[in-house]
Design an enzyme around this catalytic site. Structure first.
Site, PDB file in Angstrom:
ATOM      1  N   HIS A 243     -25.982 -34.890  -4.056  1.00  0.00           N
ATOM      2  CA  HIS A 243     -24.703 -34.334  -4.518  1.00  0.00           C
ATOM      3  C   HIS A 243     -24.348 -34.770  -5.932  1.00  0.00           C
ATOM      4  O   HIS A 243     -24.605 -35.887  -6.347  1.00  0.00           O
ATOM      5  CB  HIS A 243     -23.567 -34.600  -3.530  1.00  0.00           C
ATOM      6  CG  HIS A 243     -23.130 -36.023  -3.365  1.00  0.00           C
ATOM      7  ND1 HIS A 243     -22.126 -36.578  -4.126  1.00  0.00           N
ATOM      8  CD2 HIS A 243     -23.520 -36.991  -2.502  1.00  0.00           C
ATOM      9  CE1 HIS A 243     -21.930 -37.832  -3.733  1.00  0.00           C
ATOM     10  NE2 HIS A 243     -22.768 -38.117  -2.758  1.00  0.00           N
TER      11      HIS A 243
ATOM     12  N   ASP B 117     -23.625 -43.173  -6.742  1.00  0.00           N
ATOM     13  CA  ASP B 117     -23.435 -42.308  -5.566  1.00  0.00           C
ATOM     14  C   ASP B 117     -22.891 -40.980  -6.088  1.00  0.00           C
ATOM     15  O   ASP B 117     -21.709 -40.881  -6.372  1.00  0.00           O
ATOM     16  CB  ASP B 117     -22.461 -42.983  -4.600  1.00  0.00           C
ATOM     17  CG  ASP B 117     -22.036 -42.075  -3.454  1.00  0.00           C
ATOM     18  OD1 ASP B 117     -22.648 -41.025  -3.250  1.00  0.00           O
ATOM     19  OD2 ASP B 117     -21.055 -42.436  -2.771  1.00  0.00           O
TER      20      ASP B 117
ATOM     21  N   GLU C  89     -19.322 -33.117  -2.064  1.00  0.00           N
ATOM     22  CA  GLU C  89     -19.732 -33.935  -0.918  1.00  0.00           C
ATOM     23  C   GLU C  89     -18.642 -34.924  -0.558  1.00  0.00           C
ATOM     24  O   GLU C  89     -18.339 -35.155   0.609  1.00  0.00           O
ATOM     25  CB  GLU C  89     -21.028 -34.689  -1.252  1.00  0.00           C
ATOM     26  CG  GLU C  89     -21.695 -35.362  -0.041  1.00  0.00           C
ATOM     27  CD  GLU C  89     -21.260 -36.804   0.214  1.00  0.00           C
ATOM     28  OE1 GLU C  89     -21.647 -37.370   1.234  1.00  0.00           O
ATOM     29  OE2 GLU C  89     -20.493 -37.377  -0.612  1.00  0.00           O
ATOM     30  N   GLU C  90     -18.058 -35.519  -1.576  1.00  0.00           N
ATOM     31  CA  GLU C  90     -17.107 -36.613  -1.365  1.00  0.00           C
ATOM     32  C   GLU C  90     -15.808 -36.159  -0.701  1.00  0.00           C
ATOM     33  O   GLU C  90     -15.007 -36.983  -0.270  1.00  0.00           O
ATOM     34  CB  GLU C  90     -16.794 -37.312  -2.700  1.00  0.00           C
ATOM     35  CG  GLU C  90     -18.000 -37.988  -3.351  1.00  0.00           C
ATOM     36  CD  GLU C  90     -18.489 -39.223  -2.591  1.00  0.00           C
ATOM     37  OE1 GLU C  90     -17.899 -39.555  -1.551  1.00  0.00           O
ATOM     38  OE2 GLU C  90     -19.478 -39.822  -3.050  1.00  0.00           O
TER      39      GLU C  90
ATOM     40  N   HIS D  40     -18.240 -46.272  -4.816  1.00  0.00           N
ATOM     41  CA  HIS D  40     -16.867 -45.737  -4.748  1.00  0.00           C
ATOM     42  C   HIS D  40     -15.885 -46.639  -5.507  1.00  0.00           C
ATOM     43  O   HIS D  40     -14.695 -46.614  -5.238  1.00  0.00           O
ATOM     44  CB  HIS D  40     -16.407 -45.521  -3.303  1.00  0.00           C
ATOM     45  CG  HIS D  40     -17.064 -44.332  -2.658  1.00  0.00           C
ATOM     46  ND1 HIS D  40     -16.415 -43.522  -1.755  1.00  0.00           N
ATOM     47  CD2 HIS D  40     -18.293 -43.802  -2.803  1.00  0.00           C
ATOM     48  CE1 HIS D  40     -17.244 -42.567  -1.362  1.00  0.00           C
ATOM     49  NE2 HIS D  40     -18.385 -42.717  -1.980  1.00  0.00           N
TER      50      HIS D  40
END
Ligand SMILES: [Zn+2]
Ligand SMILES: [Zn+2]
Lengths: 346, 330
Positions: free
Chosen positions: A61, A176, A204-205, A315
């Site tokens: 992603h 990420d 995606e998140e 994150h």
């Protein structure tokens, strides 16, 4: 280094354009066809050598977690909403860059001298926080950062250790899943026996959204999701194991909250890793979710597996990744995919 | 049918590991049945209709709740997470069984506050290993709760009654059903307990015109329980609504009409929390009229799920009647 360019590109969920542009430029000459779908996924086809009838989706992603401006106060500070999962504790005093023009701002925080007794041991909720862009009033703030504009953490990519020392850690934001994107670009350098469909997905998140339509449209026989997952080998008094460990190699997901890895694929990756002596680990079950959660449920089902580069502090504004893990993830993905039996489809 | 229910419920099959259940069901299928297993592992049995019928899918899930090992500690004890909706209350002193046949005992740490229901991370499993090196179980291995099938008066009790009872009912219906106009798909699904995952994909593959799930539901007939107008022994429960779907009114009425015409007592079911495979099939492709016939069950998601045998037989009768005739769902 591509990982650096991708890490420094801005792209919260729904605003992946910048990341996509970098990727498109990288893959354009390596693939047989590519397109951008209705949701913004970048989907490329790398034809196989013809020796396998399979069609395999490999996804990573493009989006990252970040913030979105929701309003401006009379005083000129900005209110914001989180996009994706961010811990409120990592926000105060961070520098952020807003919009494509990268307007700098600081997430305000009360100086320690002014804190009331109770405030010291309480986490300020994100909706109480504001971003200060140095505007003197509402009108100026709205001009600099209109409502709906996105913001990401201002984080430079830095090599933390001397690459020759054996420790090869780098620090940056959005590993990420830019790490997964970078590995996928690398995989597109060669031909596999099967047709490889590369999907650089959006959103995606915020709920595995882009992957869902990509898998629906591409009708793959199997799928590999390349991810970057949390490593948290912090000392604890309890006898428990971390989700993954930095430096222990690519993490194979057995099951998480979004899906159960196909057991045949787990075996394939396990065997490939063992036979090629590629260090690897298993992510602790039941933690998190990835695009595989959407992909495996597409149409009449797609056997899937997630392989992830471990990274600390994901994150948050700065995560730490080990380049050896990163390279081993690419190596294991490559090796296992080459071994995918042509009769894999039931 | 009780022996079939016994072997099905005693079979090992936490979500994602339905192989043994699938193999058992395959052995019980009528001879010559047309079967296939799809990419997710759903077992799909097709029975061609006489003529003039609809394409109807019946779904019962093969998987059961269980646990997954998340950590093997320095002394060889296992920590675990849930597979599906695992409740803490029935755990202590219980036993689990791993695929290889290894048994483990569930223990509980000393609690700081015994008045609060402990979360799963306070429990551990003891497989009798003297240390981590000798532990026969690895992180990622799954286990089911271990409990034998038993008859208790007119009721039957077992682990995994949810939803092996549905699997048994589908097998029985397949065996007993005479001529039917309908093209029938009996689907034994995977991964229901972790989010109705197999039903969505098999629903897509089968592309039915009507879908029915056969699964358990809760009851409101035990001491001081949450109110619910479903009781053991009062017949099949016809789903009106649960937290994942509204049953298609035409499908629901068809089932109620069939029960009435056959003199089969039944109950209308409104389930506040929980759902079934029907919710996923309903929204597959362009949408499917879907309903659910439920078997009232006490102590759901505990190792002692109890159903009334009369209810089970009545569900079989209801389905046999419903599938024998042409269907009008409006
Ligand atoms: Zn993430
Ligand atoms: Zn069930």
């Amino acid at each position: 280094m591509l990982l650096q360019r991708l890490s420094e590109a801005h792209g919260i969920a729904g605003h992946e354009e910048e990341v996509r542009a970098v990727l498109l430029e990288q893959i354009r000459d390596r693939v047989d066809a590519c397109r951008i779908d209705g949701m913004g996924n970048l989907i490329a086809l790398k034809k196989g050598t013809g020796s396998s009838p399979l069609r395999v989706l490999v996804a990573a992603h493009m989006d990252e977690v970040g913030l979105m401006i929701t309003s401006a106060e009379e005083s000129g500070v900005l209110r914001f909403a989180k996009v994706g999962g961010i811990d409120d504790r990592v926000l105060p005093a961070r520098v952020v860059l807003i919009g494509p023009k990268r307007v700098p701002g600081v997430i305000g925080v009360k100086p320690v001298h002014l804190l009331d007794k109770g405030e010291r041991d309480r986490v300020t909720e994100s909706r109480q926080l504001t971003i200060d862009v140095g505007a003197t009033g509402k009108a100026e703030a709205e001009k600099l950062a209109p409502r709906g504009e996105f913001a990401v953490f201002a984080t430079e990519f830095i090599a933390l250790s001397d690459p020759s020392s054996g420790y090869r850690t780098v620090q940056g934001k959005a590993f990420d899943d830019r790490a997964g994107c970078a590995i996928l670009v690398e995989l597109l350098q060669e031909r596999f026996p099967f047709d490889l469909v590369a999907a650089f997905t959006v959103q995606e998140e915020v709920g595995l959204r882009g992957a869902r339509v990509a898998a629906g449209a591409e009708k793959p026989d199997a799928a590999l999701v390349l991810e970057c997952t949390g490593a948290n080998e912090v000392p604890t008094t309890r006898d428990t194991s971390p989700s993954t460990r930095l430096g222990s190699g690519p993490a194979i997901t057995l099951r998480d909250t979004s899906f159960i890895s196909d057991p045949r694929l787990v075996e394939l990756f396990r065997t490939a890793a063992r036979e090629k002596s590629i260090p690897h680990q298993y992510k602790q079950p039941n933690i998190g979710g990835t695009d595989a959660g959407s992909i495996h449920r597409a149409r009449d089902g797609v056997p899937s597996l997630t392989l992830a580069v471990p990274a600390r502090y994901i994150h948050s504004p700065s995560s730490i990744l080990d380049l050896t893990d990163f390279e081993n993830t690419a190596a294991l993905a490559r090796e296992a995919l080459h071994r995918l039996p042509r009769g894999f489809v039931p | 049918m009780k022996e079939l229910i016994r072997s099905l419920t005693e079979c090992f099959g936490p979500s994602g590991h339905e192989e043994a259940v699938r193999a058992l069901i395959r052995r019980e299928l009528p001879r010559g049945a047309e079967t296939r297993v799809d990419a997710m592992g759903n077992l799909i049995v097709h029975r061609t209709g006489a003529a003039g019928g609809r394409r109807i899918m019946l779904a019962a899930h093969m998987d059961e709740i269980g646990i997954v090992v998340t950590h093997v500690d320095q002394k060889g004890f296992l920590r675990f997470g849930n597979v599906g909706g695992v409740l803490s209350m029935p755990l202590t002193g219980g036993r689990v069984r791993f695929a290889q046949g290894i048994t483990g005992v569930i223990g509980l740490e000393k609690l700081e506050d015994p008045s609060r229901v402990p979360s799963l991370d306070k429990f551990y499993i003891d497989v009798g290993a003297p240390g981590p090196a000798d532990c026969p179980v690895r992180v990622g291995d799954v286990a089911c709760f271990n409990r034998d099938f038993e008859e208790v008066g007119a009721r039957i009790v077992a682990k995994a009654m949810d939803d092996r009872i549905g699997c048994a009912i589908l097998l029985e219906v397949m065996k007993e059903l005479g001529r039917s106009p309908h093209d029938l798909y009996f689907v034994f699904t995977v991964q229901e307990e972790v989010g109705v995952r197999g039903a969505g994909t098999s629903g897509y593959g089968v592309e039915p015109e009507i879908a029915l799930a056969v699964d358990i539901t809760l009851t409101g007939d035990t001491p001081e329980c949450a109110p619910m107008a479903v009781a053991l022994g009062s017949g099949p429960a016809i789903k009106i609504k649960d937290s994942g779907m509204l049953a298609h009114t035409g499908v629901k009425d068809w089932l109620l009409r069939t029960a009435e015409a056959g003199g089969i007592p039944c109950q209308r079911e409104v389930l506040v929390r929980g759902t079934t495979d029907a919710s996923a099939i309903q929204v597959s492709r362009a949408g499917v009229p879907a309903g659910c016939v439920s078997i009232p069950t006490r102590y759901a998601h505990s190792p002692s799920e109890m159903v009334d045998y009369g209810d089970v037989e009545a569900v079989v009768q209801l389905l046999l009647r419903a599938l024998a005739e042409p269907v009008d769902i409006g």
